[in-house]
Design an enzyme around this catalytic site. Structure first.
Site, short mmCIF file in Angstrom:
data_model
loop_
_atom_site.label_atom_id
_atom_site.label_comp_id
_atom_site.label_asym_id
_atom_site.label_seq_id
_atom_site.Cartn_x
_atom_site.Cartn_y
_atom_site.Cartn_z
CG HIS A 94 10.80 -33.02 -23.94
ND1 HIS A 94 11.20 -34.32 -23.69
CD2 HIS A 94 11.88 -32.31 -24.38
CE1 HIS A 94 12.49 -34.33 -24.39
NE2 HIS A 94 13.02 -33.35 -24.64
NE ARG A 135 4.28 1.59 -1.93
CZ ARG A 135 5.33 0.84 -1.47
NH1 ARG A 135 6.44 0.98 -2.25
NH2 ARG A 135 5.57 -0.33 -0.78
CD GLU A 157 10.87 -9.89 -17.96
OE1 GLU A 157 10.54 -10.63 -16.99
OE2 GLU A 157 10.31 -8.51 -17.78
CD1 TRP A 176 -2.50 -4.75 -4.99
CD2 TRP A 176 -1.99 -5.88 -3.38
NE1 TRP A 176 -2.19 -6.01 -5.39
CE2 TRP A 176 -2.17 -6.84 -4.44
CE3 TRP A 176 -1.94 -6.72 -2.02
CZ2 TRP A 176 -1.82 -8.05 -4.49
CZ3 TRP A 176 -1.60 -8.07 -2.00
CH2 TRP A 176 -1.76 -8.78 -3.39
CE LYS A 221 7.57 -6.62 -17.94
NZ LYS A 221 8.10 -7.43 -16.89
CG ASN A 227 2.51 -1.35 2.94
OD1 ASN A 227 1.71 -2.56 2.53
ND2 ASN A 227 3.81 -0.97 2.70
N GLY A 228 0.97 -4.02 4.95
CA GLY A 228 1.44 -5.17 5.36
C GLY A 228 0.51 -6.18 5.90
CD GLU A 238 4.42 -7.70 -15.29
OE1 GLU A 238 3.95 -7.44 -13.98
OE2 GLU A 238 5.55 -7.87 -15.51
CE LYS A 282 8.40 -1.05 -10.28
NZ LYS A 282 8.37 -1.79 -11.75
CB CYS A 324 -0.97 -0.10 1.06
SG CYS A 324 -1.85 -1.37 1.37
C1 AGP Z 1 7.65 -7.50 -13.19
O1 AGP Z 1 7.02 -6.82 -14.28
C2 AGP Z 1 6.85 -7.68 -11.91
N1 AGP Z 1 6.46 -6.28 -11.65
C3 AGP Z 1 6.97 -8.19 -10.60
O2 AGP Z 1 7.35 -9.70 -11.29
C4 AGP Z 1 8.48 -8.04 -10.21
O3 AGP Z 1 9.63 -8.10 -10.87
C5 AGP Z 1 8.66 -8.85 -8.83
O4 AGP Z 1 7.72 -8.57 -7.95
C6 AGP Z 1 9.89 -8.44 -8.13
O5 AGP Z 1 10.01 -7.25 -7.71
P1 AGP Z 1 11.51 -6.67 -7.25
O6 AGP Z 1 12.33 -6.70 -8.39
O7 AGP Z 1 11.27 -5.21 -6.84
O8 AGP Z 1 12.09 -7.49 -6.16
#
Ligand code: AGP
Length: 609
Positions: free
Chosen positions: A505, A27, A482, A74, A486, A98-99, A489, A604, A2
């Protein structure tokens, strides 16, 4: 994950808090709220949905008080709606959190049993009830907070305010980040420096188990027992415009196009040109410690895990050091076998990812040397590691990580060359050749970015497919993973990344005209094998979008779309291949009308398990 903002000062809390929440909205953004003094009353306004909805509710309301707190949520407990939004007010106390409070069920049961009226489904509200209790037998908010903390279990940070102490803010940090900004005549407390940098660059990061109590514009620090601590401020070198969009449509687009600068800034401090070589500065590891490394263990999550996977190929080929890479959430629970000569490298853009931080702590407890590859100096993972290497990507606001990914790969390449030079596994000619390859990368990335309009055309053509299979081999296999992440998400379409050699396989059963195959196929030592995989797919009607070396007409003939990258060396191909996969996902998400910078269900920085 958050966003938290608290303010005391002459500018007035409403503007500072709303502006701060806007910078933190990436966030978490499923509901928002503020608690701000209006005369002697602490007025709470909350709203489901994004910050704009709360701003609508705040229109025309002037707050006269000197202080307030705000929150973007969040959701972890309780659906995103107004009654679950923060701040939660009980008696004179208002709180943002937050948490996760792990013992919230027993607290909730105790409160209900004694007749408290619980208004929400959150763990956060329960903190306000307990703090209100403590306040009744305390001289003030600080004493009440010190008495509250032993009652709570979990990784969480709180910021609290008391209607009877308008000049006071109190915050506690355990796990999720909390930073204090010290202005000339004001103080700001936030969960990320983005909310602070336009007011002051003098900040103090709370460490786990620490409390800050601000009275007007002064700040005092304490441990969990209330014992005073002496903490020194640091000065940030970020500017606010670095965190703005600067004319791009989205932060993600801006950050994709910032990569040449980010890579140049990451590279330059550590390379020499005469002779071409790498000497990583301020690493926090001596040459003898580097020579003594018997194994490398990388831990990371998400995109950072993909960058770490690329480095496995590089560390083993360039340094001959056995290298393992784990997803942090798996590593921390699998009872890993660790020896004192293992170097642990935690890779994290935010430096706050809970699972990566927990994995790091597990290794530190067993006496291992730890190194952080972070994009946020003074973040928790940075502060808790023995050594560090900062990616110089600048603030990354888009939830989908892009410039941090390539900066992480480059940083790990530089480390491998640094280690190879010190351990003698690379001779001067090899170091010179690899260093020259890396020095070319920023301008080669610029070449890739100049192909954006072709990537956009290919992306818009992808909207008709029902699924996506990303393929790659060797050092480019993690780039396939990756690419799939991308796409998932930010477009919400299903995609998978696979080693090309695994096709037969199982995954080849997926191949049909509605399944798009995105194949990494640079002209490297595995090129022929990749081409034969592509031909196997084509023979079964699979449409190919290939990412390959410029002027590769063979590959071009096999492809529906051929996305070219400059001719490059083994080390460089994963960096250059990242650009088309980032832009493919970006343009497809835009074509589909997705919320590119704040995709649904994501945040994020994943600061909770
Ligand atoms: C990647 O696009 C995502 N936002 C997510 O997988 C991110 O890479 C992951 O949460 C790790 O975050 P960090 O690099 O801040 O540890």
């Amino acid at each position: 994950m958050c966003g938290i903002v608290g303010y005391w000062g002459p500018v007035g809390p409403k503007k500072v808090i709303i502006d701060g929440l806007r910078r933190l909205e990436y966030r978490g953004y499923d509901s928002t709220g503020v608690a701000i003094f209006n005369q002697k009353t602490l007025q709470v306004l909350r709203s489901p949905g994004k910050l704009a909805a709360l701003e609508e509710r705040l229109k025309g309301i002037e707050f006269s008080g000197p202080s307030g707190i705000g929150h973007t949520r969040w959701a972890t407990h309780g659906v995103p709606n107004e009654r679950n939004a923060h701040p939660h007010k009980v008696g004179p106390i208002a709180i943002v959190h937050n948490g996760i409070i792990e013992n919230y069920a027993e607290i909730r049961e105790m409160l209900i049993r004694r007749g408290d009226k619980i208004n929400s489904d959150t763990d956060s509200e329960l903190i306000a009830h307990l703090l209100n209790d403590e306040l009744k037998s305390s001289k003030g908010l600080l004493e009440a907070t010190v008495k509250l903390i032993p009652k709570l279990k979990g990784a969480y940070s709180i910021l609290v305010i008391n209607e009877n102490e308008p000049d006071t803010l109190v915050a506690f940090k355990s796990g999720t980040p909390m930073v204090v900004g010290l202005g000339e005549k004001e103080v700001i407390i936030a969960s990320d420096v983005q909310a602070i940098i336009e007011h002051t660059k003098r900040v103090i990061y709370l460490d786990d188990g620490e409390i800050v109590c601000t009275q007007k514009n002064s700040a005092k620090f304490y441990d969990i027992h209330g014992k005073p601590l002496d903490k020194k401020p640091v000065t940030l070198n970020w500017s606010t415009q670095m965190a703005e969009k600067q004319g791009f449509d989205h932060f993600m687009q801006k950050e994709i196009f910032e990569q040449p600068r980010a890579l140049r800034q990451t590279l330059e401090p550590h390379v020499t040109l005469n002779p071409y070589s790498v000497n990583v500065k301020d690493l926090g590891l001596s040459e003898s410690e580097i020579k003594d490394i018997s194994r490398i263990q990388l831990i990371a999550c998400g995109t950072s895990w993909h960058a770490a996977l690329v480095s496995k190929y590089v560390f083993e080929r360039l340094t001959k050091i056995p290298t393992d890479v784990d997803i942090a959430s798996e590593f921390r629970y699998r009872d890993p076998i660790l020896d004192k000569k293992t170097l642990v490298i935690a890779v994290s853009q935010s430096g706050e990812t809970a699972d990566t931080l927990a994995g790091l702590r597990l290794c530190k407890q067993q006496g291992l040397k730890t190194l952080a590859i972070c994009n946020v100096p003074h973040s928790s993972i940075d502060r808790e590691s023995h050594g560090h290497f900062y990616t110089q990507a600048g603030p990354e606001i888009g939830v989908a990580s892009t410039k941090a990914f390539t900066a992480q790969i480059l940083s790990l390449h530089l480390l491998a060359l640094h280690f190879g030079r010190i351990r003698g596994s690379l001779n001067a000619d090899q170091i010179s050749s690899y260093t020259q390859d890396l020095i070319k990368v920023p301008s080669q990335v610029e070449v890739c970015l100049n192909h954006d309009k072709w990537f956009k055309e290919a992306a818009e053509d992808l909207a008709k497919y029902k699924g996506f299979l990303y393929l790659g081999r060797g050092i480019c296999f993690p780039v396939a993973l990756e690419g799939a992440l991308k796409l998932k998400e930010i477009t919400y379409l299903h995609a998978e990344g696979y080693p090309s050699g695994e096709l037969k396989h199982g995954p080849i059963a997926l191949v049909e005209p509605t399944m798009a195959i995105i194949a990494m196929c640079p002209q490297d030592d595995l090129y022929e094998k990749n081409v034969s995989n592509i031909e196997e797919v084509r023979a079964r009607g699979g449409p190919i979008i290939s990412i390959g070396t410029e002027n590769d007409h063979t590959l071009e003939k096999l492809s529906l779309h051929f996305l070219s990258i400059p001719k490059a060396g083994w080390l460089t191909n994963p960096l250059l291949s990242a650009i088309p996969i980032q832009l493919l996902s970006y343009h497809l998400a835009v074509a589909l009308g997705r919320d590119v910078d704040q995709p649904r269900n994501l945040a994020k920085s994943v600061t909770v398990e």
